[in-house]
Write an enzyme that holds these catalytic residues in place. Structure first.
Site, mmCIF file in Angstrom:
data_model
loop_
_atom_site.group_PDB
_atom_site.id
_atom_site.type_symbol
_atom_site.label_atom_id
_atom_site.label_comp_id
_atom_site.label_asym_id
_atom_site.label_seq_id
_atom_site.Cartn_x
_atom_site.Cartn_y
_atom_site.Cartn_z
ATOM 1 N N ASP A 75 0.841 -1.193 0.000
ATOM 2 C CA ASP A 75 0.000 0.000 0.000
ATOM 3 C C ASP A 75 0.879 1.247 0.000
ATOM 4 O O ASP A 75 2.011 1.216 0.505
ATOM 5 C CB ASP A 75 -0.913 0.018 1.227
ATOM 6 N N TYR A 134 6.009 -9.040 8.415
ATOM 7 C CA TYR A 134 5.794 -7.604 8.585
ATOM 8 C C TYR A 134 6.024 -7.198 10.036
ATOM 9 O O TYR A 134 5.959 -8.024 10.951
ATOM 10 C CB TYR A 134 4.349 -7.224 8.243
ATOM 11 N N ASP A 164 -7.044 1.488 7.515
ATOM 12 C CA ASP A 164 -5.738 2.001 7.915
ATOM 13 C C ASP A 164 -5.836 3.499 8.188
ATOM 14 O O ASP A 164 -6.930 4.089 8.132
ATOM 15 C CB ASP A 164 -4.662 1.670 6.870
ATOM 16 N N ARG A 182 -4.336 -4.985 6.891
ATOM 17 C CA ARG A 182 -5.366 -4.017 7.291
ATOM 18 C C ARG A 182 -6.611 -4.720 7.832
ATOM 19 O O ARG A 182 -7.223 -4.279 8.808
ATOM 20 C CB ARG A 182 -5.755 -3.135 6.103
#
Length: 302
Positions: A39, A67, A81, A174
Site C-alpha cells: 500500500d 511484517y 488504515d 489491514r
C-alpha cells in the site's frame, strides 16, 4: 540488459507502480516486474524482477511474508488504515496489553479472510476501491490465508501496540487490524506497516531508490540489493545437468535424471555444469522406487 532480482526498500507516499517506474529509469531498461505490491502508506521490501527473471515472478508472488507495524485502537476507518475516514469510535477504557495479545493469538491459523472494501481486488473488471469511492456496495470476497505468527512486540501505549506478523501471500494486514478491533469491541485500524521479508529475501539486503540511482545505470548492474540471475534462490530442488542434457533442455525436450528428490508435478531448477540457470521444469514421471525421473522443461532461458 540486466537480468536478476532487485530488492528495494520502499518509502512511504508512493505506490509500488511508482517504484517500478523509478527503477526502470534508474537502470535504463523497461523489462521490470514486481512480486507483490505494498500500500502507498506502507514501507519495506519490494522484490523486483529484471530481464529474464521476470519469467520467474510467479514463484515469488506466492511466497510467505513477514511484517512489523503498529495497530491503533479506539477508531475504525473505511480503509482499515490511517489513510481513511473514521467510521466509528469507541472507548478503550480497560484495554491492556494482555487482553490485546490474547486476542491476537486467536488469529493464528488457517481460515478465510475478507478483502477490505478499499483494495485493488476486482469484480467484473472494476477495482473494489472504485466501487467504494462511488458509494456502491462492495461484494464480500473470501480467500483462504494462513497466519503463522501474530504477536505484540511491545506494550500497549497511547492506545497503540507494535506487532510482528508472519503470514501467507494474499493476507490483508489491514483486515487483521480491523478484525482485531472488532473482536475487542473498540475498533482499530492499521497505523503503520513495514514489510521485512518476502520468501528468502530480507529487508537488510535491500537498497533505497535514492541509493539505486547513485549506483546503477544502463551499463552498470546494481550493487547493493542485487541478486544475479544464476544466484536466484528458487523455492524448489535443483538438478545439475550434463552437456547432452543441456542441449535437450534448450530445445524444450525432456531429460532423464538421477538423484532426484521431487515427486510428479513438482518444479525443478535446472542448471548446467557452470552453475548457470538454464531452465525450470516439472517432474512428469518417476521411474521405479528410486530417485530416477523424467523432467519436462517449462521455462527455458536461452
Amino acid at each position: 540488459m540486466h537480468h536478476g532480482i532487485l530488492l528495494i526498500d520502499k518509502q512511504p507516499s508512493c505506490t509500488s507502480h511508482d517504484v517500478v517506474q523509478d527503477a526502470r529509469r534508474a537502470i535504463g531498461q523497461r523489462k521490470v516486474g514486481h512480486c507483490g505490491t505494498l500500500d502507498p502508506t506502507a514501507t519495506g521490501l519490494l522484490v523486483l524482477t529484471l530481464g529474464k527473471a521476470t519469467r520467474l515472478t510467479r514463484f515469488f508472488i506466492r511466497a510467505p511474508k513477514v511484517y512489523e507495524g503498529r495497530i491503533a485502537f479506539g477508531a475504525a476507518t473505511d480503509t482499515y488504515d490511517s489513510s481513511g475516514e473514521v467510521i466509528s469510535s469507541s472507548s478503550t477504557a480497560g484495554l491492556d496489553s494482555a487482553t490485546v495479545e490474547e486476542a491476537m493469538r486467536t488469529f493464528v491459523g488457517t481460515y478465510e479472510q475478507a478483502a477490505p472494501p478499499y483494495s485493488a481486488k476486482k469484480v467484473d473488471g472494476v477495482k473494489y476501491y472504485e466501487l467504494a469511492r462511488r458509494g456502491e456496495e462492495v461484494p464480500e470476497a473470501l480467500k483462504e490465508i494462513t497466519v503463522f505468527e501474530f504477536c505484540a512486540t511491545g506494550p500497549l501505549e497511547d492506545d497503540q501496540i507494535p506487532f510482528r506478523l508472519s503470514c501467507s501471500s494474499g493476507t490483508y494486514v489491514r483486515t487483521l487490524a480491523h478484525d482485531l478491533g472488532g473482536k475487542l469491541g473498540c475498533g482499530a485500524h492499521l497505523a503503520e506497516l513495514r514489510r521485512l521479508q518476502v520468501g528468502p529475501f530480507k529487508i537488510e539486503e535491500s537498497v533505497t531508490l535514492e541509493a539505486l540511482r547513485e549506483q546503477a545505470g544502463e551499463d552498470k548492474a546494481p550493487e547493493a540489493g542485487w541478486v544475479a540471475f544464476d544466484d536466484i534462490p528458487l523455492p524448489f530442488d535443483e538438478i545439475s545437468t550434463d552437456a547432452r542434457q543441456e542441449r535437450r533442455i534448450t530445445h524444450g525436450q525432456t531429460v532423464l535424471v538421477r538423484q532426484m528428490e521431487g515427486n510428479e508435478g513438482d518444479w525443478i531448477k535446472l542448471v548446467n555444469q557452470r552453475r548457470q540457470l538454464i531452465a525450470v521444469g516439472t517432474v512428469i514421471e518417476r521411474i521405479g522406487s528410486g530417485r530416477v525421473g523424467v523432467i519436462q522443461p517449462r521455462i527455458v532461458f536461452g
